[in-house]
Design a protein around this motif. Structure first.
Motif, mmCIF file in Angstrom:
data_model
loop_
_atom_site.group_PDB
_atom_site.id
_atom_site.type_symbol
_atom_site.label_atom_id
_atom_site.label_comp_id
_atom_site.label_asym_id
_atom_site.label_seq_id
_atom_site.Cartn_x
_atom_site.Cartn_y
_atom_site.Cartn_z
ATOM 1 N N MET A 1 28.863 46.762 44.119
ATOM 2 C CA MET A 1 29.267 46.254 42.707
ATOM 3 C C MET A 1 30.650 46.189 42.627
ATOM 4 O O MET A 1 31.226 45.094 42.253
ATOM 5 N N PHE A 2 31.365 47.174 43.070
ATOM 6 C CA PHE A 2 33.028 47.268 43.241
ATOM 7 C C PHE A 2 33.290 45.783 43.925
ATOM 8 O O PHE A 2 34.226 45.237 43.398
ATOM 9 N N VAL A 3 33.147 45.882 45.240
ATOM 10 C CA VAL A 3 33.443 44.787 45.976
ATOM 11 C C VAL A 3 33.058 43.480 45.409
ATOM 12 O O VAL A 3 33.945 42.583 45.166
ATOM 13 N N ALA A 4 31.992 43.220 44.859
ATOM 14 C CA ALA A 4 31.461 41.965 44.109
ATOM 15 C C ALA A 4 32.511 41.480 43.029
ATOM 16 O O ALA A 4 33.008 40.707 42.802
ATOM 17 N N LEU A 5 32.523 42.447 42.059
ATOM 18 C CA LEU A 5 33.409 42.476 40.824
ATOM 19 C C LEU A 5 34.901 42.394 41.074
ATOM 20 O O LEU A 5 35.506 41.661 40.419
ATOM 21 N N ARG A 6 35.452 43.005 42.097
ATOM 22 C CA ARG A 6 36.776 42.800 42.323
ATOM 23 C C ARG A 6 37.063 41.550 43.091
ATOM 24 O O ARG A 6 38.002 41.002 42.506
ATOM 25 N N GLY A 7 36.059 40.802 43.803
ATOM 26 C CA GLY A 7 36.305 39.480 44.157
ATOM 27 C C GLY A 7 36.223 38.510 42.871
ATOM 28 O O GLY A 7 37.016 37.759 42.986
ATOM 29 N N ILE A 8 35.263 38.831 42.055
ATOM 30 C CA ILE A 8 35.414 37.733 40.915
ATOM 31 C C ILE A 8 36.439 38.237 39.823
ATOM 32 O O ILE A 8 37.200 37.091 39.566
ATOM 33 N N ARG A 9 36.971 39.208 39.786
ATOM 34 C CA ARG A 9 38.372 39.586 39.105
ATOM 35 C C ARG A 9 39.517 39.052 39.620
ATOM 36 O O ARG A 9 40.378 38.407 38.803
ATOM 37 N N SER A 10 39.672 38.974 40.798
ATOM 38 C CA SER A 10 40.851 38.540 41.655
ATOM 39 C C SER A 10 40.670 37.157 41.622
ATOM 40 O O SER A 10 41.839 36.303 41.634
ATOM 41 N N ARG A 11 39.628 36.534 42.000
ATOM 42 C CA ARG A 11 39.486 35.092 42.196
ATOM 43 C C ARG A 11 39.652 34.107 40.842
ATOM 44 O O ARG A 11 40.148 33.222 40.548
ATOM 45 N N LEU A 12 38.974 34.795 39.786
ATOM 46 C CA LEU A 12 39.095 34.088 38.295
ATOM 47 C C LEU A 12 40.286 34.853 37.642
ATOM 48 O O LEU A 12 40.580 34.356 36.563
ATOM 49 N N GLN A 13 41.017 35.803 38.121
ATOM 50 C CA GLN A 13 42.310 36.300 37.539
ATOM 51 C C GLN A 13 41.996 36.845 36.148
ATOM 52 O O GLN A 13 42.460 36.755 35.121
ATOM 53 N N VAL A 14 41.203 37.768 36.263
ATOM 54 C CA VAL A 14 40.653 38.129 34.825
ATOM 55 C C VAL A 14 41.561 39.504 34.634
ATOM 56 O O VAL A 14 41.721 40.177 35.565
ATOM 57 N N ASN A 15 42.331 39.571 33.471
ATOM 58 C CA ASN A 15 43.350 40.697 33.260
ATOM 59 C C ASN A 15 43.133 41.256 31.833
ATOM 60 O O ASN A 15 42.340 40.604 30.989
#
Length: 163
Positions: A149-163
């Motif tokens: 879950m961490f790896v998947a959500l980190r990829g989504i967060r960095s790809r879509l620039q969620v901050n």
């Protein structure tokens, strides 16, 4: 970083909606007993890595939505998810520095406490207590699922620039 606007907050809410859907999606009977705590996993990730946007208020609202979706006592899941968010926020600085296996162990304890509170609330509401091992199996499955879950959500967060 101080002057930046929050970006792509819809992604967070989309993952919460996916978590709610996964928590009620049909599964084979033998897998049902070990259904991961999807909403708690998504909530833990976003609380850990975007604490200025997701906190205990969001956990409470998400828990109320889960209560309505599951048809449980109103406020039961809200209290449990608020407890999860509180504990993750309390341990946030340490958890971010831990290696992945230690994060999984800490979340095993956090999810275990949440399940025990859920058990306590079920007993207070008058339902008979379930067998202990099947009740705690989702905690173990969720802790083992955390690295993916961490790896998947980190990829989504960095790809879509969620901050």
């Amino acid at each position: 970083m101080i002057g930046t606007r929050p970006n792509n907050g819809w992604v967070i809410w989309l993952t919460f909606a996916i978590g709610l859907l996964l928590s009620v999606a049909p599964m084979p009977e033998f897998m049902e007993v070990g259904r991961p705590l999807w909403v708690a996993l998504f909530l833990s990730y976003w609380t850990l890595y975007v604490p200025h946007r997701i906190g205990m208020g969001t956990a409470w609202l998400l828990g109320l939505a889960a209560d309505v979706l599951y048809g449980t006592l109103l406020g039961q899941n809200a209290l449990v998810l608020t407890l999860v968010a509180f504990l993750v926020l309390l341990l946030q600085q340490r958890l971010r520095m831990f290696p992945m296996w230690q994060q999984s162990l800490v979340l095993l304890v956090v999810f275990g406490l949440a399940q025990l509170v859920r058990l306590w609330l079920n007993v207070l509401a008058g339902s008979p207590p379930p067998p202990t091992l099947p009740f705690l199996l989702p905690v173990l499955v969720s802790a083992l699922l955390w690295p993916w879950m961490f790896v998947a959500l980190r990829g989504i967060r960095s790809r879509l620039q969620v901050n």
